[in-house]
Design a protein around this motif. Sequence first.
Motif, PDB file in Angstrom:
ATOM      1  N   ASN A 134       0.820  -1.264  -0.011  1.00  0.00           N
ATOM      2  CA  ASN A 134       0.248   0.073  -0.118  1.00  0.00           C
ATOM      3  C   ASN A 134       0.898   1.168  -0.142  1.00  0.00           C
ATOM      4  N   GLY A 135       1.680   1.353  -1.276  1.00  0.00           N
ATOM      5  CA  GLY A 135       2.614   2.543  -1.332  1.00  0.00           C
ATOM      6  C   GLY A 135       3.965   1.619  -0.843  1.00  0.00           C
ATOM      7  N   SER A 136       5.077   2.247  -1.458  1.00  0.00           N
ATOM      8  CA  SER A 136       6.289   1.664  -0.979  1.00  0.00           C
ATOM      9  C   SER A 136       6.569   1.732   0.384  1.00  0.00           C
ATOM     10  N   CYS A 137       6.099   2.995   1.252  1.00  0.00           N
ATOM     11  CA  CYS A 137       6.209   2.862   2.507  1.00  0.00           C
ATOM     12  C   CYS A 137       5.686   1.440   3.226  1.00  0.00           C
ATOM     13  N   ASP A 138       4.786   1.078   2.718  1.00  0.00           N
ATOM     14  CA  ASP A 138       4.164  -0.162   3.430  1.00  0.00           C
ATOM     15  C   ASP A 138       5.213  -1.357   3.342  1.00  0.00           C
TER      16      ASP A 138
ATOM     17  N   ALA B 110      18.005  11.535   4.638  1.00  0.00           N
ATOM     18  CA  ALA B 110      17.419  10.856   3.500  1.00  0.00           C
ATOM     19  C   ALA B 110      15.865  10.565   3.655  1.00  0.00           C
ATOM     20  N   PHE B 111      15.326   9.772   3.178  1.00  0.00           N
ATOM     21  CA  PHE B 111      13.966   9.561   3.446  1.00  0.00           C
ATOM     22  C   PHE B 111      13.121   9.645   5.031  1.00  0.00           C
ATOM     23  N   SER B 112      12.131  10.530   5.160  1.00  0.00           N
ATOM     24  CA  SER B 112      11.755  10.665   6.471  1.00  0.00           C
ATOM     25  C   SER B 112      11.125   9.575   7.172  1.00  0.00           C
ATOM     26  N   VAL B 113      10.954   8.400   6.403  1.00  0.00           N
ATOM     27  CA  VAL B 113      10.418   7.581   6.981  1.00  0.00           C
ATOM     28  C   VAL B 113      11.382   6.452   7.769  1.00  0.00           C
ATOM     29  N   TYR B 114      12.633   6.659   7.209  1.00  0.00           N
ATOM     30  CA  TYR B 114      13.545   5.647   7.781  1.00  0.00           C
ATOM     31  C   TYR B 114      13.891   5.583   9.199  1.00  0.00           C
ATOM     32  N   PRO B 115      13.742   6.774   9.907  1.00  0.00           N
ATOM     33  CA  PRO B 115      14.001   6.622  11.292  1.00  0.00           C
ATOM     34  C   PRO B 115      12.848   5.957  12.159  1.00  0.00           C
TER      35      PRO B 115
ATOM     36  N   ASN C 276      18.492  10.239  -3.851  1.00  0.00           N
ATOM     37  CA  ASN C 276      18.022  10.357  -2.314  1.00  0.00           C
ATOM     38  C   ASN C 276      17.011  11.346  -2.226  1.00  0.00           C
ATOM     39  N   ASN C 277      16.099  11.074  -1.551  1.00  0.00           N
ATOM     40  CA  ASN C 277      15.000  12.305  -0.859  1.00  0.00           C
ATOM     41  C   ASN C 277      15.613  12.662   0.416  1.00  0.00           C
ATOM     42  N   PRO C 278      15.841  13.909   0.705  1.00  0.00           N
ATOM     43  CA  PRO C 278      15.291  14.972   0.140  1.00  0.00           C
ATOM     44  C   PRO C 278      16.507  15.733  -0.897  1.00  0.00           C
TER      45      PRO C 278
ATOM     46  N   LEU D  31      17.423  -0.930  -1.732  1.00  0.00           N
ATOM     47  CA  LEU D  31      17.958   0.371  -2.691  1.00  0.00           C
ATOM     48  C   LEU D  31      16.460   0.821  -2.821  1.00  0.00           C
ATOM     49  N   ASP D  32      16.169   1.993  -2.223  1.00  0.00           N
ATOM     50  CA  ASP D  32      15.034   2.822  -2.551  1.00  0.00           C
ATOM     51  C   ASP D  32      15.025   3.575  -4.023  1.00  0.00           C
ATOM     52  N   GLU D  33      14.203   3.054  -4.876  1.00  0.00           N
ATOM     53  CA  GLU D  33      14.573   3.793  -6.017  1.00  0.00           C
ATOM     54  C   GLU D  33      13.087   4.445  -6.403  1.00  0.00           C
ATOM     55  N   ALA D  34      12.658   5.131  -5.496  1.00  0.00           N
ATOM     56  CA  ALA D  34      11.148   5.855  -5.523  1.00  0.00           C
ATOM     57  C   ALA D  34      11.398   6.588  -6.984  1.00  0.00           C
ATOM     58  N   TYR D  35      12.404   7.296  -7.096  1.00  0.00           N
ATOM     59  CA  TYR D  35      12.513   8.290  -8.359  1.00  0.00           C
ATOM     60  C   TYR D  35      13.429   7.652  -9.386  1.00  0.00           C
ATOM     61  N   CYS D  36      13.566   6.428  -9.498  1.00  0.00           N
ATOM     62  CA  CYS D  36      14.653   5.950 -10.491  1.00  0.00           C
ATOM     63  C   CYS D  36      14.241   6.566 -11.969  1.00  0.00           C
TER      64      CYS D  36
ATOM     65  N   ARG E 108      10.272   0.513  -5.213  1.00  0.00           N
ATOM     66  CA  ARG E 108       9.692   1.301  -6.227  1.00  0.00           C
ATOM     67  C   ARG E 108       8.305   1.525  -5.941  1.00  0.00           C
ATOM     68  N   THR E 109       7.837   2.633  -6.688  1.00  0.00           N
ATOM     69  CA  THR E 109       6.422   3.248  -6.632  1.00  0.00           C
ATOM     70  C   THR E 109       5.844   3.487  -7.658  1.00  0.00           C
ATOM     71  N   PHE E 110       4.689   3.361  -7.644  1.00  0.00           N
ATOM     72  CA  PHE E 110       3.805   4.140  -8.659  1.00  0.00           C
ATOM     73  C   PHE E 110       3.348   5.512  -8.285  1.00  0.00           C
ATOM     74  N   SER E 111       3.841   6.153  -7.140  1.00  0.00           N
ATOM     75  CA  SER E 111       3.370   7.300  -6.625  1.00  0.00           C
ATOM     76  C   SER E 111       3.997   8.263  -7.439  1.00  0.00           C
ATOM     77  N   LYS E 112       5.013   8.268  -7.944  1.00  0.00           N
ATOM     78  CA  LYS E 112       5.673   9.450  -8.715  1.00  0.00           C
ATOM     79  C   LYS E 112       5.469   9.450 -10.108  1.00  0.00           C
ATOM     80  N   VAL E 113       6.625   8.659 -10.935  1.00  0.00           N
ATOM     81  CA  VAL E 113       6.262   8.960 -12.428  1.00  0.00           C
ATOM     82  C   VAL E 113       4.808   8.136 -12.911  1.00  0.00           C
TER      83      VAL E 113
ATOM     84  N   MET F  81      -3.498   6.746  -5.024  1.00  0.00           N
ATOM     85  CA  MET F  81      -3.943   5.146  -4.898  1.00  0.00           C
ATOM     86  C   MET F  81      -3.239   4.178  -3.938  1.00  0.00           C
ATOM     87  N   ARG F  82      -1.665   4.646  -3.791  1.00  0.00           N
ATOM     88  CA  ARG F  82      -1.075   3.900  -2.547  1.00  0.00           C
ATOM     89  C   ARG F  82      -0.599   2.699  -3.268  1.00  0.00           C
ATOM     90  N   VAL F  83       0.356   2.670  -4.243  1.00  0.00           N
ATOM     91  CA  VAL F  83       0.775   1.170  -4.964  1.00  0.00           C
ATOM     92  C   VAL F  83       2.094   1.512  -4.719  1.00  0.00           C
ATOM     93  N   GLY F  84       3.038   0.466  -4.121  1.00  0.00           N
ATOM     94  CA  GLY F  84       4.301   0.231  -4.259  1.00  0.00           C
ATOM     95  C   GLY F  84       4.892  -1.182  -4.510  1.00  0.00           C
TER      96      GLY F  84
HETATM   97  C1  LIG Z   1      12.522   7.903  -1.085  1.00  0.00           C
HETATM   98  C2  LIG Z   1      11.126   7.505  -1.027  1.00  0.00           C
HETATM   99  N1  LIG Z   1      10.845   6.383  -0.761  1.00  0.00           N
HETATM  100  C3  LIG Z   1       9.611   5.744  -0.622  1.00  0.00           C
HETATM  101  C4  LIG Z   1       8.511   6.729  -0.738  1.00  0.00           C
HETATM  102  C5  LIG Z   1       7.166   6.260  -0.440  1.00  0.00           C
HETATM  103  O1  LIG Z   1       6.332   6.405  -1.506  1.00  0.00           O
HETATM  104  P1  LIG Z   1       5.067   5.727  -1.430  1.00  0.00           P
HETATM  105  O2  LIG Z   1       4.819   5.175  -0.119  1.00  0.00           O
HETATM  106  O3  LIG Z   1       3.886   6.566  -2.003  1.00  0.00           O
HETATM  107  O4  LIG Z   1       5.220   4.558  -2.612  1.00  0.00           O
HETATM  108  C6  LIG Z   1       8.814   8.196  -0.917  1.00  0.00           C
HETATM  109  C7  LIG Z   1       7.726   9.037  -0.998  1.00  0.00           C
HETATM  110  O5  LIG Z   1       7.958  10.303  -1.010  1.00  0.00           O
HETATM  111  C8  LIG Z   1      10.239   8.447  -1.146  1.00  0.00           C
HETATM  112  O6  LIG Z   1      10.583   9.470  -1.225  1.00  0.00           O
END
Ligand SMILES: Cc1ncc(COP(=O)(O)O)c(C=O)c1O
Length: 367
Positions: A84-88, A110-115, A158-160, A185-190, A216-221, A227-230
């Motif tokens: 449900n998103g790559s976060c899931d 890096a991505f705020s969810v890692y901590p 890398n985000n951000p 290897l978080d490739e959300a933006y690859c 990877r994710t369907f949230s970006k490109v 919809m939340r799909v990763g």
């Molecule tokens: C680096 C990175 N990974 C993962 C995600 C999570 O994306 P989502 O849960 O929408 O697939 C994001 C969202 O901004 C991100 O920036």
Amino acid sequence: MPLEFAARTRRIPVYPLAAGYDLGADVAMLASNESCFAPHPAVVEAAARVLGGVNRYPDPSYAPLRRALADRYGIPPGRIALGNGSCDILLAAGEALLEPGAEVVYAWPAFSVYPHLAAASGARAIEVPLDDEDRHDLDAIATEITVATRLVMVCNPNNPTSTALSLDEIDAFLRRVPGHVCVILDEAYCEFALTLGDTYASLELLRRHPNLVLLRTFSKVYGLAGMRVGYALCGSEDFRVAVDQVRQPFFLNSAAQAAAVEALRHQDEVERRVTETIAGRLEMADGVRALDMWVAESDANFIWLHLPDGVEEAAVIEGLKARGVLVRAGAALGREGSMRVTVGTAPENERFVDALGGLMGLPPMAG
Ligand SMILES: Cc1ncc(COP(=O)(O)O)c(C=O)c1O
């Protein structure tokens, strides 16, 4: 009497939520790295078509989406995790791999969810500072790997900070990681990364490193953030089995599945969006550099800049908001004095550069 919650709830950081969803249409939403392009009409139709059947639970095997991804990337369906998103998937990985006494290593910021992963599991987080160009310092990360390490996260791009490492650098790093340590290897933006070449290139790493997971994710490109799909392409089936084991059975709703399958069919549209986004990214970065600010070499759908010394970040963020431009403050992302700005439509990008120039006391861009 107040409710008594688990101690870990006090450790888990609050995700820096974007604001502005209530501000109406005349706002440039450049704070969350979403796509400025609406989903392809066929994708919207595919999602709408399944709504009449949602009295049934979604297909728990997610077979059509798994098959579509397997065909596209040449990975067996059993080695594809969905979420449900790559976060899931990320949070499930934390649950499946981490526990008190274990360690998780990642660059910071890096991505705020890692901590969240260490906080939720009681594991120890090792945050390794980025280098002088705001890129991952893979040498420093490698030296932090100990017998306690279970998980390493590398966000590429890398985000951000928007920076990407080459696959050769990542391959050399992976050779230094013991085979029992999972590397995500978080490739959300690859898709936006010129450094990576194309979205197939990192699959070569999977063949060589079974401990690797490409997230990877369907949230970006693909423009499906709502919809939340990763998905994750996994070096071995074990990872997929473990993350499925720790989650509820129905983590991906029927409309999201249908939308994602359809979105994969429109790669020409994906390419068009990538081209437009990269053009916008270059213009935006040039516009900000012309204001005498440092901008990272971006490989993503956003840019990362450092504000000049003595300029107060909060005042700039507020000033931009007052001019109808929402961006993400560096302070919320682990680096005060910086800003992350998503590439939007051409008028939105121009509005941002003009507003920033205005705040720095410069006249707006001509044209
Ligand atoms: C680096 C990175 N990974 C993962 C995600 C999570 O994306 P989502 O849960 O929408 O697939 C994001 C969202 O901004 C991100 O920036």
